[in-house]
Design a protein around this motif. Structure first.
Motif, PDB file in Angstrom:
ATOM      1  N   ARG A  68       0.826  -1.203   0.000  1.00 30.64           N
ATOM      2  CA  ARG A  68       0.000   0.000   0.000  1.00 30.64           C
ATOM      3  C   ARG A  68       0.859   1.251   0.000  1.00 30.64           C
ATOM      4  NH1 ARG A  68      -4.599  -0.279   4.581  1.00 30.64           N
ATOM      5  NH2 ARG A  68      -4.339   1.983   4.294  1.00 30.64           N
ATOM      6  N   TYR A  69       1.880   1.267   0.824  1.00 29.14           N
ATOM      7  CA  TYR A  69       2.742   2.443   0.927  1.00 29.14           C
ATOM      8  C   TYR A  69       3.539   2.671  -0.340  1.00 29.14           C
ATOM      9  CZ  TYR A  69       2.197   4.469   5.566  1.00 29.14           C
ATOM     10  OH  TYR A  69       1.724   5.152   6.651  1.00 29.14           O
ATOM     11  N   TRP A  70       3.958   1.618  -1.014  1.00 26.04           N
ATOM     12  CA  TRP A  70       4.679   1.794  -2.272  1.00 26.04           C
ATOM     13  C   TRP A  70       3.807   2.546  -3.285  1.00 26.04           C
ATOM     14  CZ3 TRP A  70       6.970  -3.839  -2.961  1.00 26.04           C
ATOM     15  CH2 TRP A  70       8.025  -4.001  -2.057  1.00 26.04           C
ATOM     16  N   PHE A  71       2.586   2.081  -3.415  1.00 26.79           N
ATOM     17  CA  PHE A  71       1.674   2.722  -4.359  1.00 26.79           C
ATOM     18  C   PHE A  71       1.330   4.130  -3.889  1.00 26.79           C
ATOM     19  CE2 PHE A  71      -2.349   3.778  -6.301  1.00 26.79           C
ATOM     20  CZ  PHE A  71      -2.247   3.264  -7.579  1.00 26.79           C
ATOM     21  N   PHE A  72       1.087   4.281  -2.591  1.00 25.86           N
ATOM     22  CA  PHE A  72       0.699   5.577  -2.032  1.00 25.86           C
ATOM     23  C   PHE A  72       1.801   6.615  -2.232  1.00 25.86           C
ATOM     24  CE2 PHE A  72       0.213   8.408   1.777  1.00 25.86           C
ATOM     25  CZ  PHE A  72      -0.935   9.048   1.335  1.00 25.86           C
ATOM     26  N   THR A  73       3.058   6.212  -2.090  1.00 27.68           N
ATOM     27  CA  THR A  73       4.175   7.133  -2.268  1.00 27.68           C
ATOM     28  C   THR A  73       4.251   7.616  -3.712  1.00 27.68           C
ATOM     29  OG1 THR A  73       5.415   6.083  -0.483  1.00 27.68           O
ATOM     30  CG2 THR A  73       6.674   7.411  -2.026  1.00 27.68           C
ATOM     31  N   LEU A  74       4.013   6.726  -4.672  1.00 28.83           N
ATOM     32  CA  LEU A  74       3.980   7.141  -6.072  1.00 28.83           C
ATOM     33  C   LEU A  74       2.883   8.169  -6.315  1.00 28.83           C
ATOM     34  CD1 LEU A  74       4.506   3.707  -7.885  1.00 28.83           C
ATOM     35  CD2 LEU A  74       6.190   5.543  -7.567  1.00 28.83           C
ATOM     36  N   PHE A  75       1.739   7.947  -5.681  1.00 25.96           N
ATOM     37  CA  PHE A  75       0.618   8.884  -5.788  1.00 25.96           C
ATOM     38  C   PHE A  75       0.992  10.248  -5.213  1.00 25.96           C
ATOM     39  CE2 PHE A  75      -2.966  10.617  -3.239  1.00 25.96           C
ATOM     40  CZ  PHE A  75      -3.743  11.114  -4.290  1.00 25.96           C
ATOM     41  N   VAL A  76       1.616  10.253  -4.032  1.00 25.76           N
ATOM     42  CA  VAL A  76       2.010  11.509  -3.395  1.00 25.76           C
ATOM     43  C   VAL A  76       3.063  12.230  -4.230  1.00 25.76           C
ATOM     44  CG1 VAL A  76       3.118  12.513  -1.356  1.00 25.76           C
ATOM     45  CG2 VAL A  76       1.399  10.720  -1.082  1.00 25.76           C
ATOM     46  N   MET A  77       4.003  11.485  -4.769  1.00 31.28           N
ATOM     47  CA  MET A  77       5.038  12.089  -5.614  1.00 31.28           C
ATOM     48  C   MET A  77       4.411  12.801  -6.806  1.00 31.28           C
ATOM     49  SD  MET A  77       8.095  11.755  -4.465  1.00 31.28           S
ATOM     50  CE  MET A  77       9.096  10.787  -3.338  1.00 31.28           C
ATOM     51  N   ALA A  78       3.393  12.191  -7.399  1.00 30.63           N
ATOM     52  CA  ALA A  78       2.727  12.804  -8.549  1.00 30.63           C
ATOM     53  C   ALA A  78       2.073  14.127  -8.153  1.00 30.63           C
ATOM     54  CB  ALA A  78       1.680  11.848  -9.116  1.00 30.63           C
ATOM     55  N   ILE A  79       1.501  14.174  -6.949  1.00 33.81           N
ATOM     56  CA  ILE A  79       0.888  15.418  -6.467  1.00 33.81           C
ATOM     57  C   ILE A  79       1.954  16.458  -6.158  1.00 33.81           C
ATOM     58  CG2 ILE A  79      -0.412  16.444  -4.565  1.00 33.81           C
ATOM     59  CD1 ILE A  79      -2.091  13.968  -4.425  1.00 33.81           C
ATOM     60  N   VAL A  80       3.023  16.032  -5.481  1.00 38.67           N
ATOM     61  CA  VAL A  80       4.082  16.953  -5.064  1.00 38.67           C
ATOM     62  C   VAL A  80       4.720  17.632  -6.272  1.00 38.67           C
ATOM     63  CG1 VAL A  80       6.420  17.044  -4.106  1.00 38.67           C
ATOM     64  CG2 VAL A  80       4.600  15.858  -2.860  1.00 38.67           C
ATOM     65  N   MET A  81       4.953  16.891  -7.322  1.00 36.56           N
ATOM     66  CA  MET A  81       5.623  17.443  -8.498  1.00 36.56           C
ATOM     67  C   MET A  81       4.792  18.514  -9.195  1.00 36.56           C
ATOM     68  SD  MET A  81       8.477  15.987  -8.347  1.00 36.56           S
ATOM     69  CE  MET A  81       9.186  16.553  -9.900  1.00 36.56           C
ATOM     70  N   ARG A  82       3.507  18.550  -8.902  1.00 39.65           N
ATOM     71  CA  ARG A  82       2.625  19.553  -9.503  1.00 39.65           C
ATOM     72  C   ARG A  82       2.505  20.797  -8.635  1.00 39.65           C
ATOM     73  NH1 ARG A  82      -1.009  17.585 -13.382  1.00 39.65           N
ATOM     74  NH2 ARG A  82      -2.594  19.063 -12.648  1.00 39.65           N
ATOM     75  N   GLN A  83       3.093  20.761  -7.418  1.00 38.31           N
ATOM     76  CA  GLN A  83       3.022  21.886  -6.503  1.00 38.31           C
ATOM     77  C   GLN A  83       4.152  22.882  -6.764  1.00 38.31           C
ATOM     78  OE1 GLN A  83       0.415  22.171  -4.231  1.00 38.31           O
ATOM     79  NE2 GLN A  83      -0.323  20.350  -5.319  1.00 38.31           N
ATOM     80  N   PRO A  84       3.968  24.153  -6.377  1.00 38.28           N
ATOM     81  CA  PRO A  84       5.052  25.131  -6.513  1.00 38.28           C
ATOM     82  C   PRO A  84       6.302  24.683  -5.745  1.00 38.28           C
ATOM     83  CG  PRO A  84       2.976  26.231  -6.037  1.00 38.28           C
ATOM     84  CD  PRO A  84       2.728  24.763  -5.877  1.00 38.28           C
TER      85      PRO A  84
END
Length: 318
Positions: A68-84
């Motif tokens: 779960r955490y492996w997938f969740f981290t990929l999801f968070v990374m995708a969000i983070v990269m879109r932030q300022p």
């Protein structure tokens, strides 16, 4: 169940500015959409708990949490990269060691809770786990230096009575396994308080990033040697489990962009309704009268502490 904390669902300290504009500065349509999102997220989190219970009967909770955490981290990374500022901004924490501690605590809490789902079922686990807001009230004094008034202490006492009704100690029904969801509630409460602590200096996206990365590292260290073959029939369930976490957290983020977390907090309790339905209909669990009554008392006490927190915050701000 591990959902509330990562997006600041717990009331923030009075000295901190809200992460989003006050609810009354938003239109009723926005608040309505936010409410719908939080209720939908609660439904998805309940489904996630049901899938965790299903997979936990076959696979180690440590293994399930790690994936779960492996997938969740990929999801968070995708969000983070879109932030300022992207990834560099998300890593800049003014309280890195506190962030590490809260990430580890949340990861271990998920493992404990999944184990509780398997041993006690969804309904009994959530009935006890619902006491975590009361534990937050008790610990907010020594950890955050907040004053806990007599009304909230009474609510804590009433909530504890509700837990006793659920457990029925002395009746022969109580077992040491019932301590698992209580341990999970304590861990989640500590995690929630630490989230409020870091929120004084770090943004929500920074905390979100640290939560996912620290949790993924922790579970990989603990669980990599526990890797086990996944049966073909369980692969879709595991994928749905990971997708549920990503979608539910995305809805939470969007909901808190539209309305204050404190205004949405009560609606997160709708997860208990869905969990009870899934437990009875899908897993054949029984909603015993003492569990229903005790659970209602615990939830009622938790809602009262939430209301008192909002009243006190208004008095300080006014």
């Amino acid at each position: 169940m591990t959902q509330t904390d990562q997006t600041g669902a717990l009331p923030q300290p009075a000295i901190q500015q809200p992460a989003v504009p006050p609810t009354d500065a938003r239109g009723p349509d926005q608040v309505g959409r936010a409410t719908l999102m939080i209720c939908t997220a609660a439904f998805i989190f309940a489904a996630q708990d049901g899938i965790s219970r299903h997979l936990g009967a076959t696979y180690s909770p440590i293994f399930i949490t790690m994936v779960r955490y492996w997938f969740f981290t990929l999801f968070v990374m995708a969000i983070v990269m879109r932030q300022p500022g992207g990834l560099r901004a998300a890593t800049r924490s003014k309280r890195p060691w506190t962030q590490v501690a809260r990430g580890i605590i949340l990861a271990l809490e998920i493992v404990v809770t999944i184990e509780a789902f398997v041993r006690l079922g969804l309904i009994n686990t959530h009935a006890i786990f619902a006491c975590y807001p009361l534990i937050i009230s008790v610990l907010s004094g020594p950890i955050l230096g907040e004053k806990v008034g007599w009304r909230r202490w009474v609510a804590v006492g009433v909530g504890f009575c509700g837990i006793l009704i659920v457990l029925k100690p002395g009746s022969g029904v109580f077992s040491s396994q019932a301590l698992l969801p209580f341990l999970g509630a304590v861990m989640f409460a500590v995690y929630g308080l630490m989230t409020r602590l870091v929120a004084r200096d770090d943004t929500a996206i920074v905390s979100f990033f640290w939560t996912s990365v620290v949790g993924a590292i922790t579970m990989t260290i603990i669980g990599i040697n526990s890797w086990e073959p996944i049966a073909r029939r369980d692969i879709p369930w595991l994928l749905v489990l990971c997708l549920c976490a990503a979608i539910a957290h995305f809805l939470l983020i969007k909901a808190y962009e539209l309305a204050e977390a404190s205004a949405l907090q009560p609606f997160s309790y709708t997860q208990l309704v869905w969990v009870s339905i899934f437990g009875v209909v899908i897993f054949g669990e029984t909603l015993a009268p003492n569990v229903a009554l005790g659970g209602l008392i615990v939830v009622g006490a938790g809602l009262f502490t939430w209301w008192r927190s909002r009243q006190r915050a208004k008095q300080i701000q006014g």
